[in-house]
Design an enzyme around this catalytic site. Structure first.
Site, PDB file in Angstrom:
ATOM      1  N   SER A   1       0.801  -1.218   0.000  1.00 39.36           N
ATOM      2  CA  SER A   1       0.000   0.000   0.000  1.00 39.36           C
ATOM      3  C   SER A   1       0.835   1.270   0.000  1.00 39.36           C
ATOM      4  O   SER A   1       0.390   2.305  -0.509  1.00 39.36           O
ATOM      5  CB  SER A   1      -0.946   0.008   1.202  1.00 39.36           C
ATOM      6  OG  SER A   1      -0.224  -0.155   2.413  1.00 39.36           O
TER       7      SER A   1
ATOM      8  N   HIS B   1       0.248   5.816   6.815  1.00 44.61           N
ATOM      9  CA  HIS B   1       0.865   5.746   5.493  1.00 44.61           C
ATOM     10  C   HIS B   1       1.415   7.124   5.123  1.00 44.61           C
ATOM     11  O   HIS B   1       0.856   8.148   5.537  1.00 44.61           O
ATOM     12  CB  HIS B   1      -0.150   5.321   4.431  1.00 44.61           C
ATOM     13  CG  HIS B   1      -0.519   3.877   4.476  1.00 44.61           C
ATOM     14  ND1 HIS B   1      -1.358   3.356   5.431  1.00 44.61           N
ATOM     15  CD2 HIS B   1      -0.158   2.831   3.683  1.00 44.61           C
ATOM     16  CE1 HIS B   1      -1.503   2.052   5.231  1.00 44.61           C
ATOM     17  NE2 HIS B   1      -0.782   1.714   4.175  1.00 44.61           N
TER      18      HIS B   1
END
Length: 280
Positions: free
Chosen positions: A42, A261
């Site tokens: 990801s 992230h």
């Protein structure tokens, strides 16, 4: 260190907005752009970098078509491809571990591939789940036990699993330059907790960062064994963890898949780090 980060941040705004073709074509020729394949999880897929769409809540799995949809406009592979004038085959997707990279992402590699980036390992042995549990629980003994277990798995299993990926990449893309991309430490090593890191205690943050460092160390050594270049991210992201100013990593976010992230600034940083390796 502050001057270094200021210079890096300034450079990020300009260097990757230009286009530089890496082929050595003669004037007037129409050489094909170099082929670049981006592999990984990801982080590589750009989750958290912006350009949200309705599919991101499902980690960019299009349920109707049953296909992966790694389409973040701000992801570092797209930045690198644009800066090189390269044709990008963007295979990275959310949640990928080493087995899934082998099973679903290597099919387009061939002898014409000129550049490969691969970022994988954080989803092996449940590390991403550990990060979430530790932040939601603000740390604690259960969190510490989970960190210790996954760190041991990194030390005893990750080299073997990465080796399988790297060997296949070299077999399929024998002429490619391969860059293995490291991970940042997502939480601050010192300082007070904040809402973005779930008010996690300092001791828990330090343990979590220790596991991330182990992940990077094992990955760097494995990359070297196969003659691949390692792109180190820990130092570049130092001072830009969750709740730092400016932060290059999302804290607790909605949609939750974006949490922990790199954000758009983080992907600019990644693009710059890779550009320093591959620029003509």
């Amino acid at each position: 260190m502050r001057l270094r980060h200021a210079l890096l941040s300034a450079a990020l705004g300009t260097a990757l907005s230009t286009t530089a073709v890496v082929t050595s074509a003669q004037p007037g020729s129409a050489a094909a752009p170099p082929r670049y394949v981006a592999l990984g999880d990801s982080v590589a897929a750009g989750i958290g970098a912006g350009s949200l769409d309705k599919r991101q809540g499902d980690c960019w799995i299009d349920k109707e078509k049953g296909i992966r949809v790694p389409n973040a406009a701000g992801a570092y592979p797209r930045r690198v491809a644009a800066s090189l004038g390269a044709k990008l085959d963007f295979k990275a997707f959310c949640g990928a571990n080493t087995r899934q990279v082998i099973a679903e992402q290597l099919g387009t590699l061939n002898k014409r591939t000129k550049l490969v980036t691969v970022q994988v390992g954080a989803n092996n042995y449940g590390f991403t789940g550990v990060v979430m549990r530790c932040i939601v629980a603000s740390g604690g003994s259960v969190c510490h036990d989970d960190i210790a277990k996954v760190q041991q798995d990194f030390l005893t299993k990750l080299d073997r699993d990465l080796g399988k990926v790297y060997r296949l990449i070299r077999e399929k893309a024998e002429n490619a330059r391969v860059l293995v991309i490291g991970y940042p430490k997502v939480v601050r090593q010192t300082g007070t907790p904040c809402y973005g890191d779930g008010l996690m205690a300092r001791a828990s943050r330090q343990r979590l960062n220790g596991a991330a460092h182990t992940l990077n160390d094992v990955t760097r050594i494995a990359a070297g064994k196969h003659g691949f270049e390692f792109v180190e991210a820990e130092q570049a992201f130092k001072g830009h963890a969750i709740c730092d100013k400016p932060e290059w990593i999302n804290g607790l976010s909605l949609p939750t898949v974006e949490s922990f992230h790199p954000n758009a600034l983080g992907h600019r940083a990644y693009g710059w780090l890779i550009w320093q390796k591959v620029r003509p």
